[in-house]
Design a protein around this motif. Structure first.
Motif, short mmCIF file in Angstrom:
data_model
loop_
_atom_site.label_atom_id
_atom_site.label_comp_id
_atom_site.label_asym_id
_atom_site.label_seq_id
_atom_site.Cartn_x
_atom_site.Cartn_y
_atom_site.Cartn_z
N LYS A 1 -10.92 7.67 -0.13
CA LYS A 1 -10.98 6.58 0.84
C LYS A 1 -10.18 5.39 0.31
N ILE A 2 -9.38 4.85 1.18
CA ILE A 2 -8.69 3.60 0.87
C ILE A 2 -9.27 2.56 1.82
N ARG A 3 -9.91 1.54 1.28
CA ARG A 3 -10.69 0.61 2.11
C ARG A 3 -9.82 -0.25 3.02
N SER A 4 -8.81 -0.83 2.48
CA SER A 4 -7.97 -1.75 3.24
C SER A 4 -6.53 -1.45 2.86
N THR A 5 -5.88 -0.64 3.67
CA THR A 5 -4.57 -0.12 3.28
C THR A 5 -3.50 -1.21 3.24
N LYS A 6 -2.57 -1.03 2.28
CA LYS A 6 -1.43 -1.93 2.16
C LYS A 6 -0.17 -1.11 2.44
N LEU A 7 0.92 -1.80 2.71
CA LEU A 7 2.18 -1.09 2.97
C LEU A 7 2.55 -0.18 1.80
N GLU A 8 2.30 -0.66 0.59
CA GLU A 8 2.67 0.11 -0.61
C GLU A 8 1.78 1.32 -0.86
N ASP A 9 0.75 1.52 -0.04
CA ASP A 9 -0.06 2.74 -0.14
C ASP A 9 0.61 3.92 0.58
N SER A 10 1.69 3.65 1.29
CA SER A 10 2.42 4.73 1.97
C SER A 10 2.94 5.71 0.92
N ALA A 11 2.55 6.96 1.05
CA ALA A 11 2.90 7.98 0.04
C ALA A 11 2.37 9.32 0.51
N MET A 12 2.77 10.37 -0.22
CA MET A 12 2.12 11.68 -0.09
C MET A 12 0.94 11.68 -1.05
N TYR A 13 -0.21 12.11 -0.56
CA TYR A 13 -1.39 12.19 -1.39
C TYR A 13 -1.75 13.67 -1.57
N PHE A 14 -1.82 14.09 -2.82
CA PHE A 14 -2.13 15.48 -3.13
C PHE A 14 -3.51 15.58 -3.78
N CYS A 15 -4.25 16.54 -3.31
CA CYS A 15 -5.52 16.90 -3.93
C CYS A 15 -5.28 18.12 -4.80
N ALA A 16 -6.02 18.26 -5.89
CA ALA A 16 -5.89 19.43 -6.74
C ALA A 16 -7.26 19.81 -7.27
#
Lengths: 115, 113
Positions: free
Chosen positions: A78-93
């Motif tokens: 969970k990202i509570r309050s997203t910022k522009l710099e949170d734009s990315a690919m998020y990988f789970c492992a």
């Protein structure tokens, strides 16, 4: 062959909104991870999770981030309050045991776009 | 802070020839070194690893060499196949860490038929 799955594949959100990224690790695995990759940059570790607790986190994983295993199958970021710099690919492992924690099984990723 | 460096962003090789991907690191506390392969729209896939106490590990067409004194490792693919075309990430794990993998920026390998 069992695999890690992630939903959604692409999430678009407005700055300041909360997002939850979902992962279903391989069913008998016990250790879970989140990584992110900003476009054009390297894959970066965010957090590791075992036995319903965070076992390690990076400097990126600040108070805006949280992880949870709400039931026996899902693992969420969970990202509570997203910022522009949170734009990315998020990988789970995930992995079965710590002896093999360098051989992690990655999901296909969720592309998060913050506008 | 680039603890793991892959200085070549891309590499092009002819099918059947050897592909050599290189990686340098700075942290002496790494106990495992890995190579992951990534196709577009997929997550990284574990390929091969080497413990810091070894200098070579081989798995089929893939061999990883570790030179601790030079803090350098390399991945050799012999013979290269078009299906090997992907981005290859070098990664390392620090002794005592909880699975925190530190990745390089990747090298895009293109194997031409």
């Amino acid at each position: 062959e069992p695999e890690v799955t992630q939903t959604p594949s692409h999430q678009v959100t407005q700055m300041g909104q909360e997002v939850i990224l979902r992962c279903v690790p391989i069913s008998n695995h016990l250790y879970f991870y989140w990584y992110r990759q900003i476009l054009g940059q390297k894959v970066e570790f965010l957090v590791s999770f075992y036995n319903n607790e965070i076992s390690e986190k990076s400097e990126i994983f600040d108070d805006q981030f949280s992880v949870e295993r709400p039931d026996g199958s899902n693992f969420t970021l969970k990202i509570r309050s997203t910022k522009l710099e949170d734009s990315a690919m998020y990988f789970c492992a995930s992995i079965l045991n710590r002896a093999l924690d360098h051989e992690q099984y990655f999901g296909p990723g969720t592309r998060l776009t913050v506008t | 802070d680039q603890q793991v460096k892959q200085n070549s962003p891309s590499l092009s090789v002819q099918e059947g020839r050897i592909s050599i991907l290189n990686c340098d690191y700075t942290n002496s506390m790494f106990d495992y070194f890995l190579w992951y392969k990534k196709y577009p729209a997929e997550g990284p896939t574990f390929l091969i690893s080497i413990s810091s106490i070894k200098d070579k590990n081989e798995d089929g067409r893939f061999t990883v060499f570790l030179n601790k004194s030079a803090k350098h490792l390399s991945l050799h693919i012999v013979p290269s196949q078009p299906g090997d075309s992907a981005v290859y990430f070098c990664a390392a794990k620090r002794a005592g860490s909880q699975g925190n993998l530190i990745f390089g920026k990747g090298t895009k390998l293109s194997v031409k038929p």
